[in-house]
Design an enzyme around this catalytic site. Structure first.
Site, PDB file in Angstrom:
ATOM      1  N   HIS A 195      22.337 -86.956 -40.439  1.00 35.36           N
ATOM      2  CA  HIS A 195      22.841 -86.190 -39.295  1.00 35.36           C
ATOM      3  C   HIS A 195      24.143 -86.771 -38.741  1.00 35.36           C
ATOM      4  CE1 HIS A 195      20.452 -89.114 -36.750  1.00 35.36           C
ATOM      5  NE2 HIS A 195      21.512 -88.977 -35.957  1.00 35.36           N
ATOM      6  N   ASP A 211      16.798 -87.862 -43.875  1.00 39.51           N
ATOM      7  CA  ASP A 211      17.892 -88.137 -42.941  1.00 39.51           C
ATOM      8  C   ASP A 211      18.639 -89.414 -43.334  1.00 39.51           C
ATOM      9  OD1 ASP A 211      19.624 -87.647 -40.889  1.00 39.51           O
ATOM     10  OD2 ASP A 211      18.321 -88.423 -39.305  1.00 39.51           O
ATOM     11  N   GLY A 250      24.702 -92.883 -31.128  1.00 36.16           N
ATOM     12  CA  GLY A 250      25.663 -93.810 -31.719  1.00 36.16           C
ATOM     13  C   GLY A 250      24.978 -94.943 -32.455  1.00 36.16           C
ATOM     14  N   ASN A 251      23.706 -95.219 -32.084  1.00 35.22           N
ATOM     15  CA  ASN A 251      22.902 -96.190 -32.836  1.00 35.22           C
ATOM     16  C   ASN A 251      22.440 -95.610 -34.173  1.00 35.22           C
ATOM     17  OD1 ASN A 251      21.824 -97.699 -29.925  1.00 35.22           O
ATOM     18  ND2 ASN A 251      22.248 -98.951 -31.719  1.00 35.22           N
ATOM     19  N   SER A 252      22.483 -94.281 -34.298  1.00 41.96           N
ATOM     20  CA  SER A 252      21.978 -93.627 -35.506  1.00 41.96           C
ATOM     21  C   SER A 252      22.628 -94.210 -36.753  1.00 41.96           C
ATOM     22  CB  SER A 252      22.260 -92.120 -35.442  1.00 41.96           C
ATOM     23  OG  SER A 252      21.518 -91.513 -34.422  1.00 41.96           O
ATOM     24  N   GLY A 264       4.957 -75.153 -52.556  1.00 40.10           N
ATOM     25  CA  GLY A 264       5.203 -73.772 -52.147  1.00 40.10           C
ATOM     26  C   GLY A 264       4.131 -73.175 -51.265  1.00 40.10           C
TER      27      GLY A 264
END
Length: 383
Positions: free
Chosen positions: A129, A159, A232-234, A290
């Site tokens: 992200h 992610d 911002g730590n991401s 599915g």
């Protein structure tokens, strides 16, 4: 011969003058004598520490050692991108004619995140992200050196994203990767990153929980921490007291939008597996059956004759999918996958996405109040 009389007032005047002079000179004459000067501050810091203070100072030293060792491996990432956004009704009449024909206009995006150096070849791990919808990436090291980065690959499910920079040999300090399977509740948890753009920020807490699932449909079980994590730590590291990376900071749960002490990190074992595949293929191939599944309700328990609410009820089946080929039906309750009991739909999703594509596995379901043992072969998830 006449006798001269002495004036007593003269003696009193002289005595009073000496008294005033002594009062004036006393502070000056005694200012260098610490034993007689009650206003002089004591500056002796050599007092012996108590055992508790000694332990606290040793812990301070340990934190500082972690920062000194790890901070050169932590980078800040500035991103830029352009997206098309729908026009406001006002813009249809008074906006740019070119945009009016397209029905949209371009909007510049920018963002900040963190990352870790994986090796001396310049590979950088961060969150998906952080780089999503962006086309320019600038990586800044602790020494303020900046490098334009290339996106190698990105996986929205876990992610995780992989960038690469070209830096002179000897410039980069690789991170020390730990083992997230050894993380326990109560372990020290340390975060370094660029929260709100404040680079090289260091926060400390503990591991609040492990195997925290059900937060999304990724199938991941997160490490929870109360170490302060903000925007911002991401992509930055969650570390143990040894300075080893045990997780990649991903998100917070907050009513205020700021750190409320509930942060989550992707276990480094999962993140490392993902970046290794991104490095080779640029994408991560994930297994898929599915079928859409949901939580079991009290109504389902009564209707299907279940013992409890553990399992996952099938509410959707895609045509031509592995679930369709295996004969799964709507309202089947999946209670085991490959011999592992299923408590929640999220657990099932986690087992499926981490299963081997093309390998047949056993599936235990409840249908019409009867337990049925069948099998299914996960396939590669379509884009």
């Amino acid at each position: 011969m006449t006798e001269k009389k002495t004036n007593p007032l003269r003696y009193l005047a002289v005595a009073f003058s000496f008294l005033l002079l002594g009062t004036f000179l006393s502070p000056i004459l005694t200012c260098g004598n610490s034993s007689e000067n009650p206003l002089q501050l004591k500056a002796d810091g050599g007092e012996k520490l108590s055992p508790a203070q000694t332990q606290a100072v040793a812990l301070e030293d340990a934190f500082q050692e972690v920062f000194d060792k790890v901070s050169p491996s932590v980078v800040s990432i500035a991103t830029e991108g352009t997206v098309n956004v729908p026009l406001h009704p006002f813009e249809y009449f008074f906006g740019n004619p070119q945009n009016q024909r397209k029905g949209s206009r371009q909007q510049k995006l920018s963002g900040l995140g963190s990352g870790i150096v994986l090796n001396e070849d310049g590979y950088i791990m961060t969150n998906h992200h952080v780089v999503q919808n962006m086309d320019k990436f600038t990586v800044k090291l602790k020494n303020k050196s900046e490098y334009e980065a290339k996106l190698i690959g990105s996986d929205p499910t876990a992610d995780i994203a992989l960038l690469k920079i070209s830096a002179p040999k000897g410039t980069l300090v690789p991170s020390l990767i730990g083992d997230s399977s050894k993380v326990r509740v109560g372990n020290w948890a340390i975060a370094i990153g660029a929260p709100l753009g404040l680079e090289q920020s260091f926060t400390v807490g503990v591991v609040s929980a492990i195997q925290r699932g059900g937060l999304d449909r990724s199938g991941l079980a997160y490490i929870q921490t109360d170490a302060a994590i903000n925007q911002g730590n991401s992509g930055g590291p969650l570390l143990n007291i040894r300075g080893e990376v045990i997780g990649i900071n991903r998100m917070i749960v907050s009513q205020s939008g700021g750190s409320d002490g509930i942060g989550f990190a992707i276990p480094i074992n999962e993140a490392r597996r993902v970046v290794e595949e991104l490095k080779v293929n640029g994408v991560v191939a994930r297994a898929w059956i599915g079928a859409g599944v949901d939580y079991i309700t009290d109504r389902d328990i009564a209707q299907f004759g279940l013992k409890n609410n553990q399992g996952a009820v099938v509410h959707q089946i895609y045509k031509g999918s592995p679930a369709n080929k295996a004969g799964l039906q709507l309202m089947d309750v999946i209670i085991e996958f490959d011999g592992k009991p299923i408590r929640t739909p999220d657990e099932l999703v986690g087992l499926i996405v981490n299963s081997k594509i093309g390998k047949r596995v056993e599936l235990k379901i409840i249908r019409n109040k009867n337990e049925i043992l069948t099998s299914i072969t996960p396939e590669k998830k379509p884009n």
